[in-house]
Design a protein around this motif. Structure first.
Motif, PDB file in Angstrom:
ATOM      1  N   GLN A   1       0.844  -1.202   0.000  1.00 17.28           N
ATOM      2  CA  GLN A   1       0.000   0.000   0.000  1.00 17.28           C
ATOM      3  C   GLN A   1       0.875   1.247   0.000  1.00 17.28           C
ATOM      4  OE1 GLN A   1      -2.777   1.142   3.238  1.00 17.28           O
ATOM      5  NE2 GLN A   1      -4.274   1.467   1.602  1.00 17.28           N
ATOM      6  N   ASP A   2       0.675   2.067  -1.024  1.00 14.84           N
ATOM      7  CA  ASP A   2       1.377   3.346  -1.180  1.00 14.84           C
ATOM      8  C   ASP A   2       0.541   4.435  -0.488  1.00 14.84           C
ATOM      9  OD1 ASP A   2       3.032   5.380  -2.127  1.00 14.84           O
ATOM     10  OD2 ASP A   2       2.249   5.316  -4.178  1.00 14.84           O
ATOM     11  N   HIS A   3       1.149   5.570  -0.254  1.00 12.57           N
ATOM     12  CA  HIS A   3       0.446   6.735   0.327  1.00 12.57           C
ATOM     13  C   HIS A   3       0.693   7.912  -0.579  1.00 12.57           C
ATOM     14  CE1 HIS A   3       0.811   3.828   3.465  1.00 12.57           C
ATOM     15  NE2 HIS A   3      -0.110   4.458   4.166  1.00 12.57           N
ATOM     16  N   LYS A   4      -0.329   8.230  -1.384  1.00 16.27           N
ATOM     17  CA  LYS A   4      -0.165   9.230  -2.450  1.00 16.27           C
ATOM     18  C   LYS A   4      -0.229  10.651  -1.931  1.00 16.27           C
ATOM     19  CE  LYS A   4      -0.566   6.992  -6.474  1.00 16.27           C
ATOM     20  NZ  LYS A   4       0.392   7.218  -7.536  1.00 16.27           N
ATOM     21  N   ARG A   5      -1.047  10.853  -0.918  1.00 12.55           N
ATOM     22  CA  ARG A   5      -1.292  12.243  -0.499  1.00 12.55           C
ATOM     23  C   ARG A   5      -0.093  12.782   0.263  1.00 12.55           C
ATOM     24  NH1 ARG A   5      -7.024  12.794  -1.123  1.00 12.55           N
ATOM     25  NH2 ARG A   5      -6.835  14.883  -0.263  1.00 12.55           N
TER      26      ARG A   5
ATOM     27  N   THR B   1       0.968  13.070  -4.658  1.00 15.17           N
ATOM     28  CA  THR B   1       2.408  13.087  -4.929  1.00 15.17           C
ATOM     29  C   THR B   1       2.737  11.844  -5.737  1.00 15.17           C
ATOM     30  OG1 THR B   1       2.985  11.710  -3.036  1.00 15.17           O
ATOM     31  CG2 THR B   1       2.766  14.084  -2.631  1.00 15.17           C
ATOM     32  N   GLY B   2       4.014  11.668  -6.031  1.00 17.36           N
ATOM     33  CA  GLY B   2       4.447  10.399  -6.636  1.00 17.36           C
ATOM     34  C   GLY B   2       4.313   9.241  -5.663  1.00 17.36           C
ATOM     35  N   GLY B   3       4.135   9.503  -4.370  1.00 18.71           N
ATOM     36  CA  GLY B   3       4.044   8.458  -3.332  1.00 18.71           C
ATOM     37  C   GLY B   3       4.978   8.820  -2.187  1.00 18.71           C
TER      38      GLY B   3
ATOM     39  N   LEU C   1       4.401  -5.336 -15.059  1.00 22.79           N
ATOM     40  CA  LEU C   1       3.057  -4.738 -15.103  1.00 22.79           C
ATOM     41  C   LEU C   1       2.639  -4.464 -13.663  1.00 22.79           C
ATOM     42  CD1 LEU C   1       0.644  -3.830 -16.845  1.00 22.79           C
ATOM     43  CD2 LEU C   1      -0.343  -6.091 -16.461  1.00 22.79           C
ATOM     44  N   TYR C   2       2.324  -3.212 -13.430  1.00 22.29           N
ATOM     45  CA  TYR C   2       1.985  -2.726 -12.079  1.00 22.29           C
ATOM     46  C   TYR C   2       0.496  -2.422 -12.067  1.00 22.29           C
ATOM     47  CZ  TYR C   2       1.692   1.278  -8.717  1.00 22.29           C
ATOM     48  OH  TYR C   2       1.332   2.168  -7.742  1.00 22.29           O
ATOM     49  N   GLY C   3      -0.251  -3.026 -11.183  1.00 24.51           N
ATOM     50  CA  GLY C   3      -1.672  -2.711 -11.058  1.00 24.51           C
ATOM     51  C   GLY C   3      -1.927  -1.947  -9.771  1.00 24.51           C
TER      52      GLY C   3
ATOM     53  N   PHE D   1      -2.867   1.199 -14.460  1.00 25.00           N
ATOM     54  CA  PHE D   1      -1.726   0.305 -14.670  1.00 25.00           C
ATOM     55  C   PHE D   1      -0.489   1.155 -14.902  1.00 25.00           C
ATOM     56  CE2 PHE D   1      -5.172  -2.457 -16.473  1.00 25.00           C
ATOM     57  CZ  PHE D   1      -5.053  -3.483 -15.551  1.00 25.00           C
ATOM     58  N   ASN D   2       0.647   0.656 -14.448  1.00 23.79           N
ATOM     59  CA  ASN D   2       1.929   1.229 -14.834  1.00 23.79           C
ATOM     60  C   ASN D   2       2.735   0.155 -15.550  1.00 23.79           C
ATOM     61  OD1 ASN D   2       1.393   3.735 -13.706  1.00 23.79           O
ATOM     62  ND2 ASN D   2       2.259   3.180 -11.726  1.00 23.79           N
ATOM     63  N   ALA D   3       3.662   0.607 -16.375  1.00 24.40           N
ATOM     64  CA  ALA D   3       4.426  -0.322 -17.211  1.00 24.40           C
ATOM     65  C   ALA D   3       5.834  -0.542 -16.647  1.00 24.40           C
ATOM     66  CB  ALA D   3       4.501   0.237 -18.642  1.00 24.40           C
ATOM     67  N   ARG D   4       5.959  -0.448 -15.330  1.00 20.62           N
ATOM     68  CA  ARG D   4       7.276  -0.478 -14.654  1.00 20.62           C
ATOM     69  C   ARG D   4       7.024  -0.760 -13.188  1.00 20.62           C
ATOM     70  NH1 ARG D   4       6.350   3.984 -11.658  1.00 20.62           N
ATOM     71  NH2 ARG D   4       4.638   5.145 -12.540  1.00 20.62           N
ATOM     72  N   LEU D   5       8.105  -0.919 -12.437  1.00 20.63           N
ATOM     73  CA  LEU D   5       7.943  -1.055 -10.988  1.00 20.63           C
ATOM     74  C   LEU D   5       7.451   0.259 -10.405  1.00 20.63           C
ATOM     75  CD1 LEU D   5      11.180  -3.050 -10.147  1.00 20.63           C
ATOM     76  CD2 LEU D   5       8.859  -3.816  -9.648  1.00 20.63           C
ATOM     77  N   GLY D   6       6.748   0.183  -9.304  1.00 21.49           N
ATOM     78  CA  GLY D   6       6.255   1.387  -8.637  1.00 21.49           C
ATOM     79  C   GLY D   6       7.338   2.008  -7.781  1.00 21.49           C
ATOM     80  N   ASP D   7       7.247   3.300  -7.652  1.00 21.35           N
ATOM     81  CA  ASP D   7       8.099   4.026  -6.729  1.00 21.35           C
ATOM     82  C   ASP D   7       7.150   4.675  -5.736  1.00 21.35           C
ATOM     83  OD1 ASP D   7       9.857   5.654  -5.451  1.00 21.35           O
ATOM     84  OD2 ASP D   7      10.393   6.860  -7.193  1.00 21.35           O
ATOM     85  N   PRO D   8       7.092   4.269  -4.504  1.00 16.82           N
ATOM     86  CA  PRO D   8       8.065   3.503  -3.723  1.00 16.82           C
ATOM     87  C   PRO D   8       7.868   1.989  -3.665  1.00 16.82           C
ATOM     88  CG  PRO D   8       6.422   4.498  -2.249  1.00 16.82           C
ATOM     89  CD  PRO D   8       6.046   4.875  -3.653  1.00 16.82           C
ATOM     90  N   GLU D   9       6.847   1.423  -4.292  1.00 18.33           N
ATOM     91  CA  GLU D   9       6.517   0.014  -4.026  1.00 18.33           C
ATOM     92  C   GLU D   9       7.673  -0.952  -4.327  1.00 18.33           C
ATOM     93  OE1 GLU D   9       4.543   2.209  -5.644  1.00 18.33           O
ATOM     94  OE2 GLU D   9       2.426   1.694  -5.448  1.00 18.33           O
ATOM     95  N   ALA D  10       8.546  -0.584  -5.288  1.00 17.15           N
ATOM     96  CA  ALA D  10       9.690  -1.451  -5.597  1.00 17.15           C
ATOM     97  C   ALA D  10      10.554  -1.664  -4.349  1.00 17.15           C
ATOM     98  CB  ALA D  10      10.547  -0.820  -6.705  1.00 17.15           C
TER      99      ALA D  10
END
Ligand code: AMP
Ligand code: GLY
Length: 402
Positions: free
Chosen positions: A183-187, A197-199, A239-241, A255-264
């Motif tokens: 779980q990311d935190h965007k706000r 934000t980007g996360g 593939l990032y959902g 969807f993203n076409a790469r690893l997530g930042d910060p999820e990676a």
């Protein structure tokens, strides 16, 4: 391993045999760099490079790109395409949406819409383009935003209400190898206030699910990734959902076409299977390895420049005490290393990742590391705290009607 990026990241510089600084959207320059070092495979990190056709250019020069071609990367880089693709291919979890190629028509549609909506510029905005009515903005504010932002192409879609989570998968030859949910935190601010934000930080538990997710929820998300890969032609890379657990089930936020930042930073440190084995199998056309993960919870917290994301203080000199973070991991992000020290850019500066058997222990380690690493930067201290995780669990329980 060599690195080719737009600024010099001291963490990567230390791991890499060499660092070339080039504009990552200059496909020819990136491919030159790959050729110069004799690379036989390249992992493409940022979406801007995917959008610019870096994978296509590398492939043309005989360097295997682990990352989709520009056309396939439209699953991330063109949100109008992404939604139309989901509808046409009957990928489950698609919210009701309309696409527009003129801001005036999109704004009129928003003004007339009955319920709350999310308005999204169709192109890349670094995670900062979406506005959601009834949440971040009022309907009239969203209408003005669409009219005045200067973008032509928009997606307007039903507002999804629920808890967000991310599942990322390695993909090649139609095979999908999912990684644990995060779980990311965007706000930008504590308590999920402020602009997107980007996360700002993220957490994962010691297994594939999160405290507010069931195994069924996770499996459903993986099925959506599999259905997407099945409907895409020849997709290679990550593939990032981004999913929303709603009262009606699992929906796709994007969807993203790469690893997530910060999820990676949650998933890769817990991954026991070497990433190079995945890339090599994709390159050689052999079966992707089954992935194994250590039973480790992770909490990632970002330190960002003052004013981020609306008015970030660029070029501020910062110091990071690498020896102070203890057992936590330290990842430099968008910082520039110059001869006289480390400077902020307009994006997130560095992240710390705490690890533990449980989220609470990982959070304590991350919090201590963040305090010790340096000051002058801002963070969301609430990421991964027992209080916030419990609020997610309570929210999910209400959504399920328990
Ligand atoms: P995106 O740039 O598509 O990742 O969207 C950024 C953030 O906007 C997401 O992480 C969500 O928090 C929010 N968002 C996007 N689409 C929707 C939607 N349809 N309903 C509610 N929130 C959304
Ligand atoms: N964490 C969201 C992203 O990487 O786009």
């Amino acid at each position: 391993m060599y690195c080719c990026a737009s600024n010099r990241n001291p963490g990567i510089a230390r791991l890499a045999a060499g660092v070339e600084t080039v504009d990552e959207t200059d496909a020819g320059a990136v491919a030159d760099c790959a050729e110069d070092v004799g690379a036989d495979a390249a992992v493409i990190g940022p979406e801007s490079a995917l959008a610019a056709g870096v994978a296509d250019e590398l492939a043309a020069r005989g360097v295997f790109p682990f990352g989709p071609r520009a056309d396939a990367a439209r699953i991330e880089t063109d949100k109008s395409y992404q939604r139309r693709f989901m509808r046409e291919a009957s990928v489950p979890g698609c919210p009701a949406f309309e696409t527009f190629d003129a801001a005036a028509a999109a704004a009129d549609y928003v003004a007339a819409a009955e319920g709350d909506v999310a308005v999204k510029p169709a192109g890349l905005t670094g995670g900062k383009g979406v506005r959601v009515t009834g949440d971040q903005v009022t309907k009239p504010e969203a209408v003005d935003y669409v009219r005045e932002s200067g973008y032509d192409d928009w997606v307007v879609e039903e507002r999804l209400v629920g808890e967000e989570f991310t599942v990322q998968a390695f993909v090649a030859d139609g095979e999908v190898r999912p990684t644990p949910a995060v779980q990311d935190h965007k706000r930008a601010y504590e308590g999920d206030e402020g602009p997107n934000t980007g996360g700002m930080g993220s957490y994962a538990d010691a297994g594939p699910v999160l405290p507010f997710l069931t195994r069924d929820d996770y499996d459903r998300a993986v099925e959506i990734l599999e259905a997407t890969v099945g409907a895409l032609d020849d997709y290679t890379g990550v593939l990032y959902g981004q999913f929303m657990l709603t009262a009606e089930g699992i929906r796709v936020v994007e969807f993203n076409a790469r690893l997530g930042d910060p999820e990676a930073m949650n998933v890769l440190p817990a991954m026991e299977t070497p990433l190079a084995d995945v890339v090599r199998a994709a390159r050689d056309g052999t079966t992707l390895p089954d992935l194994s993960f250590a039973p480790t919870a992770t909490v990632c917290k970002y330190a960002v420049p003052a004013g981020y994301p609306t008015d970030p203080e660029r070029g501020a000199r910062i110091s990071v005490d690498e020896d102070s973070v203890g057992d936590a991991l330290l990842f430099y992000a968008s910082v520039d290393e110059r001869s006289d020290g480390l400077y902020t850019t307009t994006s997130r500066s560095f992240a710390v990742v705490g690890r533990g058997e449980r989220i609470a222990a990982a959070e304590r380690q991350a919090a201590a590391a963040l305090d010790a690493a340096g000051d002058g930067l801002r963070a969301r201290h609430d990421v991964g705290t027992a209080d916030l995780v419990q609020r997610r669990v309570d929210h999910a329980r209400r959504l399920r009607g328990d």
